[in-house]
Design an enzyme around this catalytic site. Structure first.
Site, PDB file in Angstrom:
ATOM      1  N   CYS A   1      -7.727  -1.523   8.053  1.00  0.00           N
ATOM      2  CA  CYS A   1      -6.369  -1.567   7.517  1.00  0.00           C
ATOM      3  C   CYS A   1      -5.880  -0.157   7.194  1.00  0.00           C
ATOM      4  O   CYS A   1      -4.801   0.257   7.620  1.00  0.00           O
ATOM      5  CB  CYS A   1      -6.326  -2.453   6.274  1.00  0.00           C
TER       6      CYS A   1
ATOM      7  N   GLU B   1       0.826  -1.210   0.000  1.00  0.00           N
ATOM      8  CA  GLU B   1       0.000   0.000   0.000  1.00  0.00           C
ATOM      9  C   GLU B   1       0.859   1.258   0.000  1.00  0.00           C
ATOM     10  O   GLU B   1       1.735   1.430   0.836  1.00  0.00           O
ATOM     11  CB  GLU B   1      -0.950   0.005   1.194  1.00  0.00           C
TER      12      GLU B   1
ATOM     13  N   HIS C   1      -1.244  -5.893   2.083  1.00  0.00           N
ATOM     14  CA  HIS C   1      -2.484  -6.667   2.044  1.00  0.00           C
ATOM     15  C   HIS C   1      -2.262  -8.025   1.383  1.00  0.00           C
ATOM     16  O   HIS C   1      -1.556  -8.126   0.376  1.00  0.00           O
ATOM     17  CB  HIS C   1      -3.551  -5.910   1.240  1.00  0.00           C
TER      18      HIS C   1
END
Length: 207
Positions: A145, A82, A169
């Site tokens: 998250c 991410e 993830h």
């Protein structure tokens, strides 16, 4: 001499699922060496009010060199590194405390977004070089998250703490797909563990 620490976190199962791959991965890697550092793992609650408190306590206790949060992203076929966390909580489902945020800020008055401070390009290159499917994602979602990634980066910035931080993830585990009967991509836990080992190696070499 005390070894530097890399804090690795995963999440407990949520949304009625029987497992969470991030929990399995962090438990498998707790206490492992990563270059000159040692991994310290924790499983966070899927709770909007307490997850960040757990992370803050761990940062105080461990003073980590880097923080790598792990989580589940159903429907994704590759490991997602991410790039950005946004200051938005907008839950599709309630958290494990029964709370469902609707368009709230992760941190009231905080910046619109934070970028991960992990060496994403180098991690991606290392993963792809080992034949592990991965990519850099530009959305961590708007659930726990994203909230955890944002909260950690905000806390580090506020405290001028030098730790680098980010979020990774994972897809479903094969057993989760088998149990659901749904057409969903999955990845073996052993491959996920190997991916994190590679990522931690890159982090220790570049921090």
């Amino acid at each position: 001499m005390t070894r530097p620490v890399i804090l690795l976190t995963g999440f407990e199962p949520f949304a009625g699922l029987g497992a969470n791959p991030s929990e399995e991965v962090v438990k498998a890697l707790d206490g492992r060496a990563a270059g000159d550092a040692v991994v310290r793992s924790a499983v966070l609650p899927v709770d909007h009010a307490t997850a960040a408190v757990h992370v803050a306590r761990l940062v105080d206790e461990l003073d980590p060199r880097a923080i790598v949060h792990l989580g589940l992203a159903a429907g994704r076929a590759r490991i997602a590194l991410e790039r950005v966390a946004v200051n938005v909580m907008d839950y599709d489902i309630a958290d494990n405390a029964g709370y469902r945020a609707r368009g709230e800020a992760c941190v009231a008055g905080g910046p619109p977004a934070y970028f991960a401070t992990l060496p994403l390009a180098a991690i991606l290159a290392a993963l792809l070089g080992e034949g592990i499917p991965a990519y850099v994602s530009n959305t961590a979602g708007t659930y726990l998250c994203n909230q955890t990634m944002y909260g950690t980066l905000h806390a580090l910035a506020q405290r001028h703490h030098p730790a680098r931080a980010g979020f990774v993830h994972f897809p479903y585990l094969p057993a989760m797909v088998a149990a659901s009967g749904l057409e969903q991509p999955s990845m073996d836990a052993g491959l996920m563990v190997r991916a994190v080992e590679i990522a931690l190696g890159v982090i220790t070499r570049t921090t």
